[in-house]
Structure formats: structure tokens, C-alpha cells
Design an enzyme around this catalytic site. Structure first.
Site, PDB file in Angstrom:
ATOM      1  N   CYS A 100     -29.166   1.703 -12.052  1.00 36.53           N
ATOM      2  CA  CYS A 100     -29.561   2.664 -13.065  1.00 36.53           C
ATOM      3  C   CYS A 100     -31.047   2.513 -13.368  1.00 36.53           C
ATOM      4  O   CYS A 100     -31.764   3.494 -13.548  1.00 36.53           O
ATOM      5  CB  CYS A 100     -28.727   2.437 -14.321  1.00 36.53           C
ATOM      6  SG  CYS A 100     -29.105   3.619 -15.607  1.00 36.53           S
ATOM      7  N   CYS A 200     -23.523   1.409 -18.097  1.00 38.41           N
ATOM      8  CA  CYS A 200     -24.633   2.048 -18.778  1.00 38.41           C
ATOM      9  C   CYS A 200     -24.466   3.561 -18.740  1.00 38.41           C
ATOM     10  O   CYS A 200     -25.310   4.279 -19.167  1.00 38.41           O
ATOM     11  CB  CYS A 200     -25.969   1.607 -18.192  1.00 38.41           C
ATOM     12  SG  CYS A 200     -26.354   2.261 -16.568  1.00 38.41           S
TER      13      CYS A 200
END
Length: 395
Positions: A100, A200
Site C-alpha cells: 500500500c 489498511c
């Protein structure tokens, strides 16, 4: 006045990072990244990203900085979610947080920030950036956060010099308690907010639940391999070369169903990862069972009793050239060179002594001590003192 775009996640760390940047005289813009919009998979009825974006907005209001939400869910699905499924189906265990940062926060998001005329992008990570001069050029260093307990340099192990050049980490010099204190003093709505767990991207969803919704269940067997199995007791071999030895030390043991006994059933080998103990639902063993390997082709999970089981331990791992990354390109090893480093194979693992060996096809990381559950698809990161200099995907 330099302009900084900060990713406001609705958590306390990024809130305080934004406050500090303002104190330091930057022009600050807050952006909330919406990475996920398929509400059918949040499993619970709460929609966490809405709460989070709301908190981020309140913080921005309090600090008097402009704020907007950006929707990156398309890029997220393409670059992270699809990649993760692909990896799981191959029987590897990817790390969504590292990805990410590399693919979204410091790439798609950074491009967006630069389009808004930003000089820098900032995040609430516990790490620091250093700058040194070498041959008249600036070289950027990724340094560990001051708070040993919270250091997040590992999650940024895939960043490049270009990305670091434009990054700021305002809370890297602080400890978590200090960050909370500042948030209290400034009366920020996120001051008491718990740290987010889970992925996330899907808010409060646990990874196996998410996977289970997406990957089709497929019943298979759980095999227990006894510690005494002779695969583990091979006598010291003679090696023709250092590389030959490293290849042996990092090898993947080839297990077969008849090496042990069948002790249970599972719903898909791709849901399990090496070193995992929960979710096996096999009772009646003297010590708990741990996953020592998964075979997604045959859909078999191999397990062993106890966390000292020899099937969990290895002394070396390999990274292919394609998946090798140097944050400090100037320190990259050439063929046959070695380097003594401290390394870790997962977040929060205490740093381990290791030697890097560069070979034609990639890089071996040879540890001084045996390492438990070296997992394909995860990242290994290596450090010189408190600086993260490189990383790679364990192959």
C-alpha cells in the site's frame, strides 16, 4: 512557503503530523484516501471509512487546513487487492501494508499531491528521513523511528530515492505517548482513538474473512509431520561452493502426505500461512499444531507440534533480482559481494544479524541464528545501524 499534502487517515498519528507541519510553517493540505468501496465485504454493518473520513475532516477543520477526500479505490483494487489474491492463489503470503505504501501512498497519492502543487507528501509513519551528500548529490536515508516500540520503517522498505526525496515524516522523532499528549493538548478528536487493526484498506475486516469471501473454499487434508522425520535430520553435507551451501540452507523442504499422518480437514490451503497456529481446529495433540508449509497445488496443509518444530526453522532465504530493491542504490551489492547487516523478516521482529550474498540470479540473506516461519511473499528488510538500506520479497 512550501506546500505539503498530508494523508489524513482519521487516526491520531496523521492528525498530529498535520499539526506539527503547520507549526513548522508549511502550507498544509489534508487528503483522505478512500481505498475501498465495495461495502459488501466490510462484513460488519459499520462502515469504518466513513467514520475515519469524518474524523479526518474534523481534524482538518480544527487545524484550519483545506481538506478533501480522494477516491483511489480503482487503483487500489488493481494494484493491491488483485495482486494479493494472485499471490494467495500461488501459495504466497503478501504484505498489504508494504504494498500500500509503495503502490498507493507514495505513488498514486504522491502523483495526485504533486498535481496539487505540493513540494512534499507527508504521512504519520514512525520513521525518519536523513539526507547525506555523496559525490555532490543528495542521497536520502530511511531511518528508524525514535520509538523502538512503534518503528514503522519496515512498512516503507520499498520506497525509492525519488519517493523519499519528496517525503516528510513529522512524527518520526516522537514516541507514541508524546503523540497522544500533543493530540490531547490540541484537543484533536482523534486523541483517544485506538490504533487501527486489520488491513489498511477494508477497515476493520480480518484478512482470512475477506479472503474467504473471495477465494472459493476447497476441502483438503491437514497432515502432521513428526519432529523425528528424517527429512529434518540430514547429516552435514559437503558443499562445492558457498552458493551451493546457501541454496541448501534456503531450500523449501518437499513434504508428501505419507511423511506424516492425516489429523484433520481444512477449507483451502490458500487461507493458511506458515507459522500460523489459529484456525486449524485440530485438538488432542500434546503441543499446539503450527503450519510448517502449505501446498496449494495439492491443497494440503503440513503441520508440526510446538513452536520449536524443526519444520519451522531456516537459516537463509533467497530474493530474486526482479524482487530485490535497494533504498540506497549507491550501496547495492555487485556479483559475489557480501555485506553484514541487521535484518528482519516481519514487522516488529527484533533485528537479526545476517550476511547478504549477491549471486547471479539474486541475493541470499544468511542469518546467524535460525529464523522461524520464513514466509514466501513476505518482505525481508535489511539495515545498517538505524538505516533501512534495502529489501526484497522472500521467494
Amino acid at each position: 512557503m512550501k506546500r505539503v499534502v498530508i494523508g489524513l487517515s482519521g487516526g491520531v498519528d496523521s492528525s498530529v503530523a498535520a499539526y506539527l507541519l503547520k507549526q513548522q510553517g508549511y502550507e498544509v493540505i489534508g487528503l483522505f484516501m478512500k481505498n475501498w468501496h465495495d461495502d459488501s465485504v466490510t462484513i460488519s454493518n459499520e462502515c469504518p471509512w466513513l467514520d475515519d473520513s469524518n474524523d479526518a475532516m474534523l481534524v482538518a477543520e480544527k487545524l484550519g487546513i483545506p481538506f478533501q477526500t480522494v477516491d483511489l479505490s480503482e487503483q487500489y483494487k488493481e494494484r493491491i487487492v488483485d495482486y494479493m489474491f494472485h499471490e494467495y492463489e500461488k501459495g504466497r503470503t503478501p504484505n498489504p501494508d508494504v504494498l500500500c505504501n509503495r503502490e498507493i501512498k507514495f505513488d498514486v497519492f504522491m502523483d495526485m499531491a504533486l498535481e496539487l502543487g505540493a513540494d512534499y507528501v507527508a504521512t504519520g509513519h514512525y520513521c525518519r528521513k536523513g539526507t547525506i551528500q555523496k559525490d555532490g548529490k543528495n542521497i536520502y536515508q530511511l531511518l528508524m523511528g525514535v520509538d523502538d516500540n512503534k518503528d514503522q520503517s519496515y512498512f516503507l522498505c520499498q520506497l525509492s530515492q525519488e519517493q523519499l526525496a519528496k517525503s516528510l515524516f513529522p512524527i518520526g522523532e516522537l514516541t507514541k505517548p508524546q503523540v497522544r499528549d500533543i493530540a490531547m493538548e490540541q484537543d484533536l478528536v482523534t486523541a483517544q482513538k485506538k490504533d487501527s487493526q486489520g488491513l489498511c484498506f477494508i477497515g476493520k475486516v480480518k484478512l482470512p474473512d475477506f479472503l474467504q469471501q473471495q477465494l472459493k473454499p476447497k476441502e483438503g487434508v491437514i497432515v502432521e509431520i513428526p519432529k523425528e522425520q528424517e527429512i529434518f535430520s540430514e547429516t552435514q553435507k559437503e558443499f562445492i561452493s558457498e552458493e551451493d551451501k546457501l541454496k541448501y540452507l534456503s531450500r523449501k523442504i518437499d513434504y508428501h502426505v505419507n511423511d506424516g499422518k492425516i489429523v484433520g480437514k481444512h477449507q483451502g490451503a490458500h487461507y493458511f500461512t506458515k507459522g500460523q497456529r489459529k484456525g486449524l481446529a485440530v485438538g488432542g495433540t500434546l503441543e499446539p499444531l503450527f503450519v510448517i508449509d502449505t501446498d496449494v497445488e495439492e491443497n494440503v496443509i503440513y503441520t508440526g507440534q510446538g513452536k520449536e518444530h524443526p519444520g519451522l526453522f531456516k537459516k537463509a532465504l533467497f530474493v530474486t533480482n526482479e524482487e530485490l530493491h535497494w533504498v540506497r542504490e549507491d550501496l547495492a551489492l555487485k556479483l559475489d559481494e557480501t555485506m553484514s547487516v541487521m535484518a528482519r523478516i516481519r514487522y516488529r521482529q527484533p533485528l537479526q544479524k545476517a550476511i547478504l550474498h549477491k549471486v547471479d540470479s539474486g541475493l541470499y540473506v544468511e542469518f546467524e541464528a535460525f529464523q522461524s516461519a520464513i514466509t514466501e511473499g513476505q518482505f525481508v528488510a535489511w539495515y545498517l545501524n538505524d538505516e533501512l538500506v534495502g529489501s526484497g520479497v522472500i521467494s
